[in-house]
Design a protein around this motif. Sequence first.
Motif, mmCIF file in Angstrom:
data_model
loop_
_atom_site.group_PDB
_atom_site.id
_atom_site.type_symbol
_atom_site.label_atom_id
_atom_site.label_comp_id
_atom_site.label_asym_id
_atom_site.label_seq_id
_atom_site.Cartn_x
_atom_site.Cartn_y
_atom_site.Cartn_z
ATOM 1 N N CYS A 96 -7.776 -6.050 -1.992
ATOM 2 C CA CYS A 96 -7.690 -4.621 -2.282
ATOM 3 C C CYS A 96 -8.879 -3.865 -1.693
ATOM 4 O O CYS A 96 -8.797 -2.668 -1.440
ATOM 5 N N GLY A 97 -9.994 -4.580 -1.489
ATOM 6 C CA GLY A 97 -11.171 -3.972 -0.871
ATOM 7 C C GLY A 97 -12.122 -3.289 -1.835
ATOM 8 O O GLY A 97 -13.230 -2.914 -1.452
ATOM 9 N N VAL A 98 -11.690 -3.114 -3.085
ATOM 10 C CA VAL A 98 -12.546 -2.356 -4.005
ATOM 11 C C VAL A 98 -12.885 -3.107 -5.301
ATOM 12 O O VAL A 98 -13.615 -2.593 -6.147
ATOM 13 N N CYS A 99 -12.376 -4.324 -5.487
ATOM 14 C CA CYS A 99 -12.720 -5.067 -6.704
ATOM 15 C C CYS A 99 -14.020 -5.844 -6.486
ATOM 16 O O CYS A 99 -14.548 -5.896 -5.384
ATOM 17 N N GLU A 100 -14.509 -6.472 -7.542
ATOM 18 C CA GLU A 100 -15.766 -7.229 -7.458
ATOM 19 C C GLU A 100 -15.728 -8.296 -6.371
ATOM 20 O O GLU A 100 -16.645 -8.411 -5.569
ATOM 21 N N HIS A 104 -17.748 -8.399 -2.758
ATOM 22 C CA HIS A 104 -18.640 -9.539 -2.574
ATOM 23 C C HIS A 104 -18.273 -10.273 -1.266
ATOM 24 O O HIS A 104 -18.955 -11.194 -0.853
ATOM 25 N N GLY A 105 -17.177 -9.846 -0.656
ATOM 26 C CA GLY A 105 -16.732 -10.477 0.592
ATOM 27 C C GLY A 105 -15.721 -11.582 0.375
ATOM 28 O O GLY A 105 -15.181 -12.124 1.334
ATOM 29 N N TYR A 106 -15.494 -11.948 -0.878
ATOM 30 C CA TYR A 106 -14.560 -13.042 -1.186
ATOM 31 C C TYR A 106 -13.179 -12.469 -1.497
ATOM 32 O O TYR A 106 -12.698 -12.551 -2.621
ATOM 33 N N MET A 107 -12.529 -11.912 -0.461
ATOM 34 C CA MET A 107 -11.189 -11.356 -0.660
ATOM 35 C C MET A 107 -10.222 -12.439 -1.131
ATOM 36 O O MET A 107 -9.203 -12.139 -1.747
ATOM 37 N N ILE A 108 -10.559 -13.689 -0.854
ATOM 38 C CA ILE A 108 -9.741 -14.810 -1.337
ATOM 39 C C ILE A 108 -9.584 -14.743 -2.852
ATOM 40 O O ILE A 108 -8.544 -15.099 -3.385
ATOM 41 N N THR A 111 -7.729 -10.384 -7.258
ATOM 42 C CA THR A 111 -6.554 -10.581 -8.114
ATOM 43 C C THR A 111 -5.707 -9.305 -8.228
ATOM 44 O O THR A 111 -4.788 -9.232 -9.032
ATOM 45 N N SER A 112 -6.044 -8.319 -7.408
ATOM 46 C CA SER A 112 -5.276 -7.072 -7.430
ATOM 47 C C SER A 112 -3.857 -7.300 -6.900
ATOM 48 O O SER A 112 -3.640 -8.141 -6.037
ATOM 49 N N PRO A 113 -2.880 -6.536 -7.396
ATOM 50 C CA PRO A 113 -1.523 -6.639 -6.828
ATOM 51 C C PRO A 113 -1.476 -6.216 -5.354
ATOM 52 O O PRO A 113 -0.515 -6.504 -4.648
ATOM 53 N N HIS A 114 -2.526 -5.542 -4.871
ATOM 54 C CA HIS A 114 -2.580 -5.141 -3.454
ATOM 55 C C HIS A 114 -2.978 -6.296 -2.543
ATOM 56 O O HIS A 114 -2.889 -6.176 -1.328
ATOM 57 N N ILE A 130 0.833 -9.958 15.474
ATOM 58 C CA ILE A 130 0.555 -9.881 14.030
ATOM 59 C C ILE A 130 -0.110 -8.542 13.736
ATOM 60 O O ILE A 130 -0.914 -8.036 14.534
ATOM 61 N N LEU A 131 0.249 -7.986 12.586
ATOM 62 C CA LEU A 131 -0.367 -6.743 12.122
ATOM 63 C C LEU A 131 -1.464 -7.131 11.134
ATOM 64 O O LEU A 131 -1.197 -7.828 10.156
ATOM 65 N N ALA A 132 -2.702 -6.689 11.401
ATOM 66 C CA ALA A 132 -3.817 -7.049 10.511
ATOM 67 C C ALA A 132 -4.604 -5.811 10.141
ATOM 68 O O ALA A 132 -4.500 -4.767 10.796
ATOM 69 N N GLU A 133 -5.381 -5.914 9.075
ATOM 70 C CA GLU A 133 -6.274 -4.821 8.675
ATOM 71 C C GLU A 133 -7.542 -4.939 9.524
ATOM 72 O O GLU A 133 -8.056 -6.045 9.709
ATOM 73 N N GLU A 134 -8.033 -3.806 10.010
ATOM 74 C CA GLU A 134 -9.282 -3.860 10.780
ATOM 75 C C GLU A 134 -10.391 -4.514 9.956
ATOM 76 O O GLU A 134 -11.204 -5.284 10.487
#
Length: 348
Positions: A96-100, A104-108, A111-114, A130-134
């Motif tokens: 989601c880019g905005v959770c803890e 912290h860089g650990y998008m893995i 737990t957001s539905p996004h 492939i379509l990716a987020e910048e």
Amino acid sequence: MTTMNGVILPGDSTVRHIQAEVPDPGPGQVLLKMKASSICGSDIRAIYRQHLGTGPEAYKGVIAGHEPCGQVVAVGEGCKRLAAGDRVVVYHIAGCGVCEECRHGYMIGCTSPHRAAHGWQRDGGHADYILAEEATCILLPEPLSYVDGALVSCGFGTAYEGLLRLRLSGQDRLLITGLGPVGLAAAMLGRAMGAGPILGTDLAPERLQIAQDHGLVDHAIPADDAAADTIAELTGGRGCEASIDCSGSAAARVLALQSTRTWGRCAFVGEGGQISFPVSELLIHKQITLYGSWVTSLRHMEDLLEHLVRWQLHPETVVTHRFRLDQADQAYRIADQGAAGKVCIVMD
Ligand SMILES: [Zn+2]
Ligand SMILES: [Zn+2]
């Protein structure tokens, strides 16, 4: 409308080739021409044989492949850094880019539905584009190949993170249980981080051979009943200061704990399964620190790419099989047999 080829995994140990529309990058997104897309153990364990995953590992019938590496061919509105022609590794989870965890860089760990991982909940790398987020693309430094980059986007990143967690250094002997692609990565990176000797175990003689042929381990040990004694013998009865399980097997995890030196550190990165072991004997009384480590962070992936250049290492050393996209069925069959090094789909 332009179409592209893609591969999905129905979950019955087959692959299906599909045609899909080449996507247009939306705001903050980039379109990549795929160059290399390797197969990870998790693709086999949780998707190819059967759709076993839930939560972050739920497979939503998308184009498979969560180790994508390619070249930017189009950028959407508002992109701030990337331009057509850039070579990039995709950190395969778009959080989601905005959770803890994301901050912290650990998008893995988002737990957001996004949250959506390529090859699991959004289209992955087994396709022409492939379509990716910048925000999840990391520039691939020039000396590294697209295959090198693909391997970093899950497997090598996972191995590196585990070794960072162990604070591995030249003071350590390193034991690796499981010499599949992640174990081979841990051996290559562990050596560069100064550890040695490096001991590795596996059930498959082919994998022991690959590790030895490339000089990745100093001792390749069959994972049989004698393994614990062999490791004890090779370490003056003490065990290794650091150990990492890359197999996910219960027996190998117990072997890793058994063969970790008193006051040593052990990390589990191999996924799945269950474990039962005598806690006092193997953990408490040995004063062992046990880490769980899941994939890696954006920052550590960037850091790993930088270090690979400095160390003059090429992850693609552990690739034993390369296939074209139209040969994806062969690629998955080989990866499923558990005797190969890394299997990679290479686009051109
Ligand atoms: Zn993976
Ligand atoms: Zn998040």
